[in-house]
Motif scaffolding. Structure first.
Motif, PDB file in Angstrom:
ATOM      1  N   ASP A  31      30.318  72.164 -35.643  1.00 52.11           N
ATOM      2  CA  ASP A  31      29.024  72.225 -34.980  1.00 52.11           C
ATOM      3  C   ASP A  31      28.723  73.666 -34.553  1.00 52.11           C
ATOM      4  OD1 ASP A  31      26.800  70.518 -33.619  1.00 52.11           O
ATOM      5  OD2 ASP A  31      27.483  71.918 -32.077  1.00 52.11           O
ATOM      6  N   PHE A  32      27.469  74.063 -34.660  1.00 49.70           N
ATOM      7  CA  PHE A  32      27.052  75.431 -34.341  1.00 49.70           C
ATOM      8  C   PHE A  32      27.444  75.825 -32.913  1.00 49.70           C
ATOM      9  CE2 PHE A  32      23.839  78.595 -33.006  1.00 49.70           C
ATOM     10  CZ  PHE A  32      24.062  79.565 -33.968  1.00 49.70           C
ATOM     11  N   LEU A  33      27.211  74.951 -31.968  1.00 52.33           N
ATOM     12  CA  LEU A  33      27.548  75.269 -30.578  1.00 52.33           C
ATOM     13  C   LEU A  33      29.056  75.374 -30.382  1.00 52.33           C
ATOM     14  CD1 LEU A  33      24.941  72.999 -28.761  1.00 52.33           C
ATOM     15  CD2 LEU A  33      24.767  75.441 -29.295  1.00 52.33           C
ATOM     16  N   ALA A  34      29.813  74.520 -31.058  1.00 48.11           N
ATOM     17  CA  ALA A  34      31.273  74.570 -30.970  1.00 48.11           C
ATOM     18  C   ALA A  34      31.831  75.828 -31.627  1.00 48.11           C
ATOM     19  CB  ALA A  34      31.885  73.325 -31.618  1.00 48.11           C
ATOM     20  N   HIS A  65      20.717  69.075 -36.845  1.00 41.80           N
ATOM     21  CA  HIS A  65      21.592  69.156 -38.019  1.00 41.80           C
ATOM     22  C   HIS A  65      22.519  70.338 -37.785  1.00 41.80           C
ATOM     23  CE1 HIS A  65      17.980  67.026 -39.275  1.00 41.80           C
ATOM     24  NE2 HIS A  65      18.778  66.359 -40.079  1.00 41.80           N
ATOM     25  N   GLY A  66      23.529  70.130 -36.947  1.00 42.13           N
ATOM     26  CA  GLY A  66      24.280  71.217 -36.355  1.00 42.13           C
ATOM     27  C   GLY A  66      25.418  71.814 -37.142  1.00 42.13           C
ATOM     28  N   THR A  67      25.641  71.378 -38.371  1.00 39.64           N
ATOM     29  CA  THR A  67      26.733  71.950 -39.167  1.00 39.64           C
ATOM     30  C   THR A  67      26.161  72.666 -40.384  1.00 39.64           C
ATOM     31  OG1 THR A  67      27.044  70.012 -40.599  1.00 39.64           O
ATOM     32  CG2 THR A  67      28.254  70.036 -38.491  1.00 39.64           C
ATOM     33  N   ILE A  68      26.967  73.498 -40.988  1.00 39.26           N
ATOM     34  CA  ILE A  68      26.551  74.192 -42.206  1.00 39.26           C
ATOM     35  C   ILE A  68      26.164  73.189 -43.277  1.00 39.26           C
ATOM     36  CG2 ILE A  68      27.374  75.648 -44.117  1.00 39.26           C
ATOM     37  CD1 ILE A  68      29.101  77.129 -42.014  1.00 39.26           C
ATOM     38  N   VAL A  85      21.478  62.941 -39.452  1.00 38.98           N
ATOM     39  CA  VAL A  85      21.716  63.864 -38.350  1.00 38.98           C
ATOM     40  C   VAL A  85      23.210  63.932 -38.111  1.00 38.98           C
ATOM     41  CG1 VAL A  85      21.313  64.346 -35.916  1.00 38.98           C
ATOM     42  CG2 VAL A  85      19.482  63.384 -37.326  1.00 38.98           C
ATOM     43  N   ALA A  86      23.788  65.079 -38.358  1.00 44.35           N
ATOM     44  CA  ALA A  86      25.229  65.252 -38.213  1.00 44.35           C
ATOM     45  C   ALA A  86      25.628  65.199 -36.754  1.00 44.35           C
ATOM     46  CB  ALA A  86      25.652  66.593 -38.809  1.00 44.35           C
ATOM     47  N   GLY A  87      26.623  64.384 -36.469  1.00 43.24           N
ATOM     48  CA  GLY A  87      27.194  64.384 -35.144  1.00 43.24           C
ATOM     49  C   GLY A  87      26.421  63.622 -34.090  1.00 43.24           C
ATOM     50  N   ALA A  88      25.333  62.942 -34.447  1.00 43.52           N
ATOM     51  CA  ALA A  88      24.541  62.244 -33.433  1.00 43.52           C
ATOM     52  C   ALA A  88      25.374  61.172 -32.732  1.00 43.52           C
ATOM     53  CB  ALA A  88      23.299  61.625 -34.063  1.00 43.52           C
ATOM     54  N   ASP A  89      26.134  60.418 -33.504  1.00 50.38           N
ATOM     55  CA  ASP A  89      26.967  59.385 -32.891  1.00 50.38           C
ATOM     56  C   ASP A  89      28.041  60.005 -32.019  1.00 50.38           C
ATOM     57  OD1 ASP A  89      25.551  57.359 -34.122  1.00 50.38           O
ATOM     58  OD2 ASP A  89      26.863  57.336 -35.881  1.00 50.38           O
ATOM     59  N   ARG A  90      28.599  61.115 -32.478  1.00 54.54           N
ATOM     60  CA  ARG A  90      29.639  61.798 -31.711  1.00 54.54           C
ATOM     61  C   ARG A  90      29.081  62.335 -30.400  1.00 54.54           C
ATOM     62  NH1 ARG A  90      31.264  67.147 -31.945  1.00 54.54           N
ATOM     63  NH2 ARG A  90      29.935  67.432 -33.761  1.00 54.54           N
ATOM     64  N   ARG A  91      27.880  62.912 -30.454  1.00 60.05           N
ATOM     65  CA  ARG A  91      27.256  63.426 -29.233  1.00 60.05           C
ATOM     66  C   ARG A  91      27.001  62.306 -28.241  1.00 60.05           C
ATOM     67  NH1 ARG A  91      24.698  66.927 -32.856  1.00 60.05           N
ATOM     68  NH2 ARG A  91      22.875  65.617 -33.084  1.00 60.05           N
ATOM     69  N   SER A  92      26.503  61.158 -28.751  1.00 59.60           N
ATOM     70  CA  SER A  92      26.255  60.020 -27.860  1.00 59.60           C
ATOM     71  C   SER A  92      27.555  59.537 -27.231  1.00 59.60           C
ATOM     72  CB  SER A  92      25.603  58.873 -28.640  1.00 59.60           C
ATOM     73  OG  SER A  92      24.315  59.242 -29.051  1.00 59.60           O
ATOM     74  N   ALA A  93      28.617  59.512 -28.035  1.00 60.24           N
ATOM     75  CA  ALA A  93      29.904  59.070 -27.502  1.00 60.24           C
ATOM     76  C   ALA A  93      30.401  60.027 -26.432  1.00 60.24           C
ATOM     77  CB  ALA A  93      30.926  58.947 -28.633  1.00 60.24           C
ATOM     78  N   LEU A  94      30.232  61.325 -26.675  1.00 60.52           N
ATOM     79  CA  LEU A  94      30.668  62.302 -25.689  1.00 60.52           C
ATOM     80  C   LEU A  94      29.853  62.202 -24.403  1.00 60.52           C
ATOM     81  CD1 LEU A  94      31.202  65.430 -27.939  1.00 60.52           C
ATOM     82  CD2 LEU A  94      32.957  64.118 -26.768  1.00 60.52           C
TER      83      LEU A  94
END
Length: 105
Positions: A31-34, A65-68, A85-94
């Motif tokens: 992820d771009f922020l990571a 769409h936070g990844t390359i 959308v990459a990581g949407a489920d992961r973000r919600s879980a976090l």
């Protein structure tokens, strides 16, 4: 888009990340922020990537769409197709919630 074109676009997106983040390399699914990005760097990335596509590209698209890999897929789409959308489920879980939880609360 041919496999060769997709590989070229993926490498162009990766190079834009390297330039904006001032790093030697970054993984396709990080992820771009990571990877060390922030909102100001995301705007700089948008400036780099906007010229690579014919679709209307918004900064919020890059955040969603936070990844390359996800951004390359976004850029290669015509805007009609839904790009996952990459990581949407992961973000919600976090965050420990979903949109439904927010509406119900």
């Amino acid at each position: 888009m041919s496999d060769h074109d997709e590989a070229d676009l993926l490498e162009q997106v990766r190079q834009a990340w390297r330039d904006v983040l001032d790093v030697d390399d970054v993984g396709l699914d990080v992820d771009f922020l990571a990877a060390g990005g922030n909102s100001l760097l995301l705007v700089m990335l948008w400036e780099e990537l906007d010229v690579l596509t014919t679709r209307e590209l918004r900064v919020s698209d890059l955040f969603a769409h936070g990844t390359i890999r996800a951004q390359a897929a976004l850029l290669s789409s015509t805007g009609d197709a839904e790009v996952p959308v990459a990581g949407a489920d992961r973000r919600s879980a976090l965050l420990g919630r979903t949109r439904r939880d927010e509406v119900v609360s």
